[in-house]
Write an enzyme that holds these catalytic residues in place. Structure first.
Site, short mmCIF file in Angstrom:
data_model
loop_
_atom_site.label_atom_id
_atom_site.label_comp_id
_atom_site.label_asym_id
_atom_site.label_seq_id
_atom_site.Cartn_x
_atom_site.Cartn_y
_atom_site.Cartn_z
N PRO A 60 26.88 4.79 -67.91
CA PRO A 60 27.41 6.01 -68.52
C PRO A 60 27.64 7.13 -67.51
O PRO A 60 26.71 7.53 -66.81
CB PRO A 60 26.31 6.41 -69.52
CG PRO A 60 25.05 5.83 -68.94
CD PRO A 60 25.47 4.55 -68.27
N ASP A 99 26.22 9.62 -70.57
CA ASP A 99 24.89 10.13 -70.33
C ASP A 99 24.95 11.63 -70.63
O ASP A 99 25.71 12.35 -69.96
CB ASP A 99 24.52 9.88 -68.86
CG ASP A 99 23.03 9.86 -68.63
OD1 ASP A 99 22.28 10.12 -69.58
OD2 ASP A 99 22.62 9.58 -67.49
N TRP A 537 17.04 9.42 -66.22
CA TRP A 537 17.24 8.05 -65.75
C TRP A 537 16.59 7.04 -66.68
O TRP A 537 17.00 5.89 -66.74
CB TRP A 537 16.70 7.90 -64.33
CG TRP A 537 17.53 8.62 -63.32
CD1 TRP A 537 17.25 9.81 -62.72
CD2 TRP A 537 18.80 8.21 -62.79
NE1 TRP A 537 18.26 10.16 -61.86
CE2 TRP A 537 19.22 9.19 -61.88
CE3 TRP A 537 19.61 7.10 -63.01
CZ2 TRP A 537 20.41 9.11 -61.19
CZ3 TRP A 537 20.81 7.01 -62.32
CH2 TRP A 537 21.20 8.01 -61.42
N GLN A 567 23.83 3.61 -57.07
CA GLN A 567 23.09 3.18 -58.25
C GLN A 567 22.06 2.09 -57.96
O GLN A 567 21.32 1.68 -58.86
CB GLN A 567 24.05 2.72 -59.35
CG GLN A 567 24.95 3.83 -59.85
CD GLN A 567 24.20 5.08 -60.28
OE1 GLN A 567 23.16 5.00 -60.91
NE2 GLN A 567 24.71 6.25 -59.89
N TRP A 571 20.84 3.75 -61.64
CA TRP A 571 20.96 3.01 -62.91
C TRP A 571 20.67 1.52 -62.76
O TRP A 571 20.04 0.92 -63.63
CB TRP A 571 22.36 3.23 -63.48
CG TRP A 571 22.53 2.72 -64.86
CD1 TRP A 571 21.81 3.08 -65.97
CD2 TRP A 571 23.51 1.77 -65.30
NE1 TRP A 571 22.28 2.41 -67.07
CE2 TRP A 571 23.32 1.60 -66.69
CE3 TRP A 571 24.51 1.06 -64.68
CZ2 TRP A 571 24.11 0.75 -67.46
CZ3 TRP A 571 25.31 0.21 -65.42
CH2 TRP A 571 25.11 0.04 -66.78
N LYS A 604 33.46 12.83 -46.16
CA LYS A 604 33.10 13.08 -47.54
C LYS A 604 34.03 14.14 -48.14
O LYS A 604 34.46 15.05 -47.46
CB LYS A 604 31.64 13.55 -47.62
CG LYS A 604 31.11 13.70 -49.02
CD LYS A 604 29.63 14.12 -48.99
CE LYS A 604 29.09 14.31 -50.39
NZ LYS A 604 27.66 14.74 -50.36
N LYS A 607 35.31 20.71 -50.89
CA LYS A 607 36.25 21.81 -51.12
C LYS A 607 36.45 22.63 -49.85
O LYS A 607 37.56 23.11 -49.58
CB LYS A 607 35.73 22.70 -52.26
CG LYS A 607 35.81 22.05 -53.63
CD LYS A 607 35.33 23.00 -54.72
CE LYS A 607 35.43 22.35 -56.09
NZ LYS A 607 34.93 23.25 -57.17
#
Length: 932
Positions: A60, A99, A537, A567, A571, A604, A607
């Site tokens: 999710p 989530d 979590w 993850q 998750w 990465k 902004k």
């Protein structure tokens, strides 16, 4: 009108299609989404009762903003799997999820209101958090649908739904029953900005500048005596730390039992330090070592005492295996309240472990010297006190990797508090065995998660917040007993399922528990509810229990989990731990991991760097299929690059694929495959060749999909379009498609092959370029209404053995190698301006080698002229008087280029003698067959 002026274009089969060259995906994709809704595409797929079940369980996304480029990549990559599986004949339901609890949403709501934790009634705060989360669930749902992701969007799973929350509480109950949940005092990660405990999965490591100080802990007289230190010398142990603020909680100094320690004389004092570090410390602190008083193993010093540097407190010398000689003095200041290893040492030696720092990072008011100060402000006060006492021997700055909060990005502290934990140690080995049973894609995922599970501590599952699922526990106000019995937990779960989890904040203990509201120890009915909520979590980590149910058309375990590499500690791991705790097995059969999204230079997204690519902007400018093509073209096993330049290249690649499909459609306008398709034995050789090549393509593409290597199908299909079709097959066949009589075998043979190729290619590209392939499919249905209503309702192409012909492919491979030599000769003539179009030329070719002669025999001269797109081709050398425009000798062939003889036919543009009707002989026959 003279013959030379006659317009023969009405007699040609010129391309004709309303499939636009310009895709206009921004508009067309919205129309196709509406079409899928109108035909109920997903429901029709789900209505299939046959086929093996394949379940990709959706990890999710967090509902606190619009989707970003990483979320888009992940969702598109997932979409490839069920679409392929549906077309392969599987039942592949895809239930998206969200989530929706947790710290980021609660913080954002408070920020928007300009409030802090505790300023707002919990029920009102939860209401606002729910509205916030559901708002972004809806926005993200529309974003995902706009990407062309096919799923059960009307019935997603959402972690804030009462049914989900109830299942989560029941998982908690089962883990309590198994003895895997406990409440205890530990030193854990704590974010003072977010005012909550954090699990290891919520920690990021970034560089941070910290104080670097050496501190003297003086020995009391009895320690000096036992160590044999002369009475006139001040003596003590020297420690090094980067967290001066933890010194008020310093309860011991740890030594390694097997390291050797020296008592050295320097500057009028005696210092206890590790023997191997004396030379380095002398340089750093400017010591002149005057001698060694004594030397000991660390194990010989256990139990001796030193004095705290500014409190009237003795601190023992203790032993710990984690003490290293990489930094510092080999003597480690130990604050059990502020470190995981320190805490374990404190337990072993019975040291005080209560934290002197509150949840906001302020020292408790009664803490001597620094009471009421923020922990970082305390550094200056402590340093000044150490200087005043003469116990600060060295100070500076050090830059090192330090834990930060995943949400607010600020440094965290270790703080001992009472929290709820899952005792991972009790089933760690089972979890490691379960990992071995899973297929990890890429394979290195197994080692990554194994290392993390092997090294992790117990899982802190409590959070000191409001927006989440309550921990269903009670405390007796009379005797302090903790009540967390399964019967009580089930009562809470049933009520949450019916009324939602807000009841924990709106109902009293008596209303929740009824007759169960009684302490089993003292009989009191005054019970207080736990105020902590469950780690977010834990929320998502139990989704395999809450979602993968047979009554929902799913099953446990899932066939696949697919998420980013982060993850493995998130998750993937929390799902594994809850699953192994309950069943002893992993909740997934296959785990696919993709890399992070970076810019074109591998940096990465940021902004501040101006390198962020916003998916909505790409869609509004170029269409979602360009994003889907980016995902399809990327090797997800490493970090994935995206930039405006990369997207521009993909736009060009998309155009090549689209124009290849458009060419085929435009030459099938009068073709009905039910009526006009020819059997294989009636096809021309080159058409049989392209269909044989297609079978290999189908096999390789299908295998790549089966192995989840999604960039290969794109590259294979793109190469087939560019090299096999556009650069050769379509190029050489324009003449017979345009100039042959419409119903002739030559034309119908080519049309048959093109139709078969286009139908198969459209199916194979459909999981990747879903909108474009649906658009192509609807044009195919015009010529063949028997096709299913959507490309996704069709069956995946299977390699047809009767169309494979290895010998034919080998033969044409050799023909194409020879063709390259002949085209090089034509290019030389064109470069010298001797000819323009290749039809202005004819070729003469000799086979110098036996192999070359064999290749020349494969085709007759007319076929060779078609393959090379020239007006004439003859086997043999120049005739007497011929003047070659260019010549090439390569690969056993000698090829000459001559200007074509005769006049240009106004109908087919070939050069040669023209007949009475002013056209070449081929065109005269065609016109006669057409009755013109």
């Amino acid at each position: 009108m003279g013959l030379e002026e006659k317009d023969y274009s009405p007699s040609l089969n010129l391309p004709r299609t309303d499939f636009p060259m310009k895709a206009n995906l921004v508009v067309k994709e919205v129309e196709l989404l509406r079409f899928w809704d109108e035909i109920g595409l997903y429901d029709r797929l789900r209505a299939r009762g046959e086929g093996e079940l394949f379940v990709l369980h959706d990890g999710p996304p967090y509902a606190n903003g619009r989707i970003h480029i990483g979320t888009a990549f992940n969702k598109i990559l997932k979409d490839f799997v069920p679409k392929f599986k549906w077309m392969r004949g599987y039942r592949a339901p895809y239930v998206p999820g969200w989530d929706t609890h947790g710290l980021p949403i609660e913080l954002q709501v408070l920020k928007e209101m300009g409030l802090r934790k505790g300023d707002l009634d919990p029920v009102e705060l939860r209401r606002r958090c729910r509205e916030y989360a559901l708002r972004y669930v809806e926005l993200q749902r529309e974003d995902f649908k706009r990407l062309g992701v096919l799923g059960d969007w009307d019935n997603p799973y959402i972690t804030l739904s009462p049914s989900y929350e109830a299942e989560q509480i029941r998982v908690f109950k089962r883990m309590v029953e198994k003895g895997y949940v406990y409440r205890g005092l530990k030193s854990i990660f704590w974010c003072v900005d977010c005012e909550t405990a954090l699990a290891a999965a919520e920690i990021e490591y970034h560089d941070k500048e910290s104080p670097s100080i050496y501190v003297f802990y003086p020995f009391p007289p009895e320690t000096r005596s036992r160590l044999g230190i002369p009475g006139e010398l001040e003596a003590g142990v020297l420690i090094w730390t980067t967290t001066p603020w933890t010194l008020p909680a310093s309860m011991a100094v740890a030594l390694h039992p097997e390291h050797r320690y020296d008592l050295i004389r320097a500057g009028g004092r005696v210092y206890l330090v590790a023997s191997r570090l004396v030379e380095r410390l002398s340089r750093e602190l400017g010591w002149e070592v005057e001698g060694i008083v004594a030397s000991f193993l660390g194990s010989e010093l256990e139990g001796l005492e030193a004095c705290h540097p500014f409190y009237n407190r003795r601190v023992p010398l203790v032993l710990a295996d984690y003490v290293t000689l990489e930094d510092g003095t080999g003597c480690v200041h130990t604050a059990p309240a502020h470190g995981a290893e320190d805490y374990e040492t404190g337990l072993r030696y019975g040291l005080l472990t209560e934290s002197p720092v509150d949840e906001r990072g302020y020292f408790l008011p009664d803490v001597e010297l620094v009471g009421g100060r923020f922990y970082l402000e305390a550094n200056g006060v402590i340093l000044e006190e150490l200087r005043r006492r003469g116990f600060l021997l060295g100070e500076g700055k050090v830059r090192h990797s330090y834990p930060h909060c995943w949400r607010c990005k600020k440094p965290v502290i270790f703080r001992s508090t009472r929290q709820w934990f899952v005792a991972v140690e009790k089933f760690r080995e089972e979890a490691l065995r379960a990992i071995e049973e899973v297929q990890w894609v890429p394979h290195w995922g197994k080692a990554r998660i194994s290392d993390m599970v092997r090294e992790r501590g117990d899982w802190c599952i409590s959070r000191q917040r409001v927006w989440g699922v309550p921990i269903p526990a009670f405390y007796c106000e009379g005797c302090g007993e903790l009540l967390v019995e399964p019967e009580i937990i089930e009562r809470v779960a049933s009520l949450v399922e019916e009324h939602g989890s807000d009841i924990w904040w709106t109902w009293s203990s008596e209303e929740i528990l009824g007759e169960l509201c009684r302490c089993g120890k003292c009989g009191s009915t005054a019970l207080r509810k736990e105020t902590d909520i469950m780690d977010v979590w834990f929320d998502s980590g139990v989704s395999h229990v809450a979602v993968l149910k047979e009554e929902s058309g799913l099953r446990w375990p899932a066939d696949m989990y697919l998420e980013g590499t982060d993850q493995h500690r998130g998750w993937f791991q929390t799902s594994l731990l809850t699953s192994v705790a309950l069943t002893g097995k992993a909740p997934y059969r296959t785990v696919l991991t993709h890399g992070f999204i970076v810019d074109g230079e591998g940096r990465k997204m940021s902004k501040s760097l101006g390198n962020v690519v916003v998916p909505q902007e790409v869609i509004d400018r170029s269409g979602a299929d360009i994003l889907r093509l980016w995902v399809a073209s990327s090797d997800y096993s490493d970090d994935v690059r995206i930039s405006e330049g990369i997207l521009a290249q993909l736009v060009e690649a998309y155009r090549r694929i689209r124009n290849t499909a458009r060419f085929m459609l435009s030459n099938l306008y009068d073709f009905d495959p039910r009526r006009d398709a020819l059997p294989r034995e009636e096809l021309l050789e080159v058409d049989r060749w392209v269909l044989s090549r297609l079978q290999h393509l189908i096999s390789r593409v299908t295998q790549a999909y089966e192995e989840f290597v999604f960039h290969l199908p794109y590259h294979l299909l793109h190469a087939f379009c560019v090299n096999d079709l556009s650069a050769f097959y379509h190029d050489i066949n324009k003449d017979r498609l345009y100039t042959s009589p419409p119903f002739s075998r030559r034309r119908r043979s080519c049309q048959t092959a093109n139709y078969v190729v286009l139908e198969a290619m459209t199916k194979m590209l459909a999981p990747l370029l879903s909108f474009t392939c649906e658009e192509i499919w609807q044009h195919l249905r015009r010529m063949n209404p028997d096709l299913p209503e959507s490309v996704f309702l069709s069956s995946w192409p299977e390699p047809a053995e009767e169309l494979r012909d290895e010998a034919l492919e080998e033969r044409w491979d050799r023909i194409l190698r020879a063709r390259k030599v002949f085209l090089k000769a034509l290019e030389r003539a064109r470069a010298s301006k001797a000819i323009g179009h290749s039809l202005e030329a004819e070729l003469a070719v000799e086979g110098v080698s036996a192999e070359a002669q064999e290749v020349l025999s494969y085709l007759d001269e007319e076929a060779w002229s078609e393959v090379c797109i020239v007006s004439g081709f003859r086997k043999g050398g120049p005739r007497e008087g011929d003047k070659a425009l260019a010549e090439v000798l390569e690969e056993g062939f000698r090829a000459w280029v001559f200007r074509a003889e005769g006049e240009r036919c106004p109908r087919c543009w070939h050069y040669g003698p023209l007949g009475a009707r002013g056209v070449c002989g081929r065109c005269e026959l065609a016109l006669e067959e057409m009755g013109l």
